[in-house]
Design an enzyme around this catalytic site. Structure first.
Site, PDB file in Angstrom:
ATOM      1  N   PHE A 232       1.896  -3.473   3.994  1.00  0.00           N
ATOM      2  CA  PHE A 232       2.229  -4.769   4.578  1.00  0.00           C
ATOM      3  C   PHE A 232       3.741  -4.996   4.504  1.00  0.00           C
ATOM      4  O   PHE A 232       4.412  -4.546   3.571  1.00  0.00           O
ATOM      5  CB  PHE A 232       1.521  -5.888   3.828  1.00  0.00           C
ATOM      6  CG  PHE A 232       0.065  -6.049   4.188  1.00  0.00           C
ATOM      7  CD1 PHE A 232      -0.532  -5.291   5.171  1.00  0.00           C
ATOM      8  CD2 PHE A 232      -0.711  -6.989   3.524  1.00  0.00           C
ATOM      9  CE1 PHE A 232      -1.873  -5.454   5.489  1.00  0.00           C
ATOM     10  CE2 PHE A 232      -2.042  -7.168   3.830  1.00  0.00           C
ATOM     11  CZ  PHE A 232      -2.633  -6.402   4.815  1.00  0.00           C
TER      12      PHE A 232
ATOM     13  N   GLU B 130      -1.141   5.201  13.544  1.00  0.00           N
ATOM     14  CA  GLU B 130      -0.773   6.412  12.818  1.00  0.00           C
ATOM     15  C   GLU B 130      -0.987   7.646  13.687  1.00  0.00           C
ATOM     16  O   GLU B 130      -0.150   8.564  13.693  1.00  0.00           O
ATOM     17  CB  GLU B 130      -1.570   6.532  11.522  1.00  0.00           C
ATOM     18  CG  GLU B 130      -1.164   7.743  10.699  1.00  0.00           C
ATOM     19  CD  GLU B 130      -1.804   7.795   9.312  1.00  0.00           C
ATOM     20  OE1 GLU B 130      -1.342   8.596   8.485  1.00  0.00           O
ATOM     21  OE2 GLU B 130      -2.768   7.024   9.073  1.00  0.00           O
TER      22      GLU B 130
ATOM     23  N   CYS C 247       0.804  -1.223   0.000  1.00  0.00           N
ATOM     24  CA  CYS C 247       0.000   0.000   0.000  1.00  0.00           C
ATOM     25  C   CYS C 247       0.838   1.275   0.000  1.00  0.00           C
ATOM     26  O   CYS C 247       0.296   2.378  -0.116  1.00  0.00           O
ATOM     27  CB  CYS C 247      -0.938   0.006   1.203  1.00  0.00           C
ATOM     28  SG  CYS C 247      -1.943  -1.494   1.307  1.00  0.00           S
TER      29      CYS C 247
END
Length: 408
Positions: free
Chosen positions: A396, A314, A163
């Site tokens: 990932f 995050e 991603c």
């Protein structure tokens, strides 16, 4: 050795669920309306909705023959690259093709291509498998087809960091420019993340939202009731140039790519470091590369997947770096998660945010998670002076890619 010049962003091209070009995508983001809807391609699956780029007509843009020859992720990349080149006011007959590069994050092998082929192989119908299967679906062919379409003969690279791929490609392009290998690089990502196999696999991983009764409300980054992300598709390509090259041809400069950092967390195969320390280190490295401090950053374009673990990690990373972080937005709330394209789409949106001096809102944030202490833009765009912003991308394998942009 010549001193590396700044890296200018001179063109933006996009294909997303919010629009088939950069202008319509930006307008859709500012509206803040989530694009998730029931997806006929996912009929019968436990999660049967996604964010599709329905307004993109590949045949109209590329022609029937070109559309037939390449997979959808390549179609979107070529369309976005063409738009980016037009936006940069580049003359393909005037550029030195050997000094132009292409770097695209892509996974390739989308379900629409491989699914029918596997069925034919398993049933013994070997002769019916198309000879174009590999070239129309291999990940490197996004960069290859863009180079072919635009007559580019410089470096052509494909990167894959899950991603974070689109952002990794942009960081790699910056290195090509700063090394002097290229004057211009087309960089970004493309992805068709909303295939049947992807939906089943991510659902079994408990990564997808299962809000099938209300798809439009399913992607809700940082919300207390978030339960997973929504699959999407799209592409974004930036034209990056050595600043001296851009100024010599009087190019429009949308922003500058001031810094970047790529790191690995070495923590878990799919989960982030829970305390956010891995992402925080990447952000700090990117700021150092840009010669900026945390107080110089006016905006954060968050990775914001809408999964419980990732959003919290995050948020913790941002608190570690900034203390009181600047205003945050999360585009996946509107566009879904296009996997390998996500980092590039969000980088492009960060460029447009700086250019327009306006932060688009995060959709579906009704009740902020009490463990997340962030100033998140919601409901409507927020206009304010913006000098510098970061775009976060995580993948990932613990792949982190942070990009720092500054206003022109």
């Amino acid at each position: 050795m010549r001193r590396a010049a700044a890296v200018a962003v001179t063109g933006v091209g996009m294909v997303t669920p919010a629009g088939s070009d950069a202008r319509s995508t930006w307008e859709g983001m500012c509206q803040g309306t989530a694009r998730a809807a029931t997806d006929p391609e996912l009929e019968g699956l436990p999660v049967d909705f996604s964010c599709r780029a329905d307004t993109f007509d590949a045949e109209q843009v590329l022609g029937r023959r070109h559309t037939w020859r390449v997979g959808r992720f390549i179609q979107m990349a070529v369309a976005a690259a063409r738009e980016a080149v037009r936006d940069a006011e580049l003359d393909r007959d005037a550029w030195c093709a050997e000094r132009v590069g292409v770097v695209i994050g892509a996974s390739g092998n989308d379900d629409a291509t491989l699914g029918p082929a596997w069925e034919r192989v398993l049933s013994g119908r070997y002769a019916s498998v198309s000879p174009t299967l590999i070239p129309r679906s291999a990940a490197n062919m996004a960069a290859g087809e863009v180079s072919l379409d635009l007559g580019i003969t410089g470096p052509g690279l494909s990167v894959q960091t899950a991603c974070a791929s689109g952002a990794t490609a942009i960081s790699t392009a910056r290195d090509l420019l700063r090394s002097g290998a290229c004057d211009i690089v087309l960089a970004g990502g493309t992805g068709v993340g909303n295939g049947r196999m992807s939906s089943v696999s991510f659902n079994n991983m408990s990564a997808l939202s299962r809000r099938t009764w209300s798809p439009e409300a399913a992607s809700r980054p940082f919300d207390a009731d978030r339960d997973g992300f929504v699959l999407g598709e799209g592409s974004a390509i930036l034209v990056l140039e050595d600043e001296r090259h851009a100024r010599a041809r009087r190019a429009p400069i949308r922003s500058y790519l001031a810094g970047a950092a790529l790191t690995s967390e070495a923590h878990h195969h799919i989960a982030p470091t829970p305390d956010g320390s891995g992402a925080a280190r990447a952000i700090e490295m990117a700021l150092t590369a840009a010669d900026l401090s945390p107080r110089d950053i006016d905006h954060v374009n968050a990775h914001g997947t809408s999964t419980p673990m990732n959003d919290l990690a995050e948020a913790r990373a941002l608190r570690r770096v900034f203390g009181a972080p600047p205003p945050v937005t999360a585009p996946k709330s509107v566009l879904g998660h296009s996997i390998t394209a996500a980092g590039a789409i969000e980088a492009a949106l960060t460029v447009l945010t700086l250019f327009h001096q306006k932060i688009p809102p995060t959709a579906n944030l009704d009740r902020l998670d009490p463990e997340i202490d962030l100033d998140i833009v919601t409901k409507a765009p927020r206009s304010q002076p913006l000098h510098a912003a970061i775009s976060n991308s995580f993948g990932f394998g613990g792949q982190n890619a942070i990009l720092v942009f500054t206003a022109p």
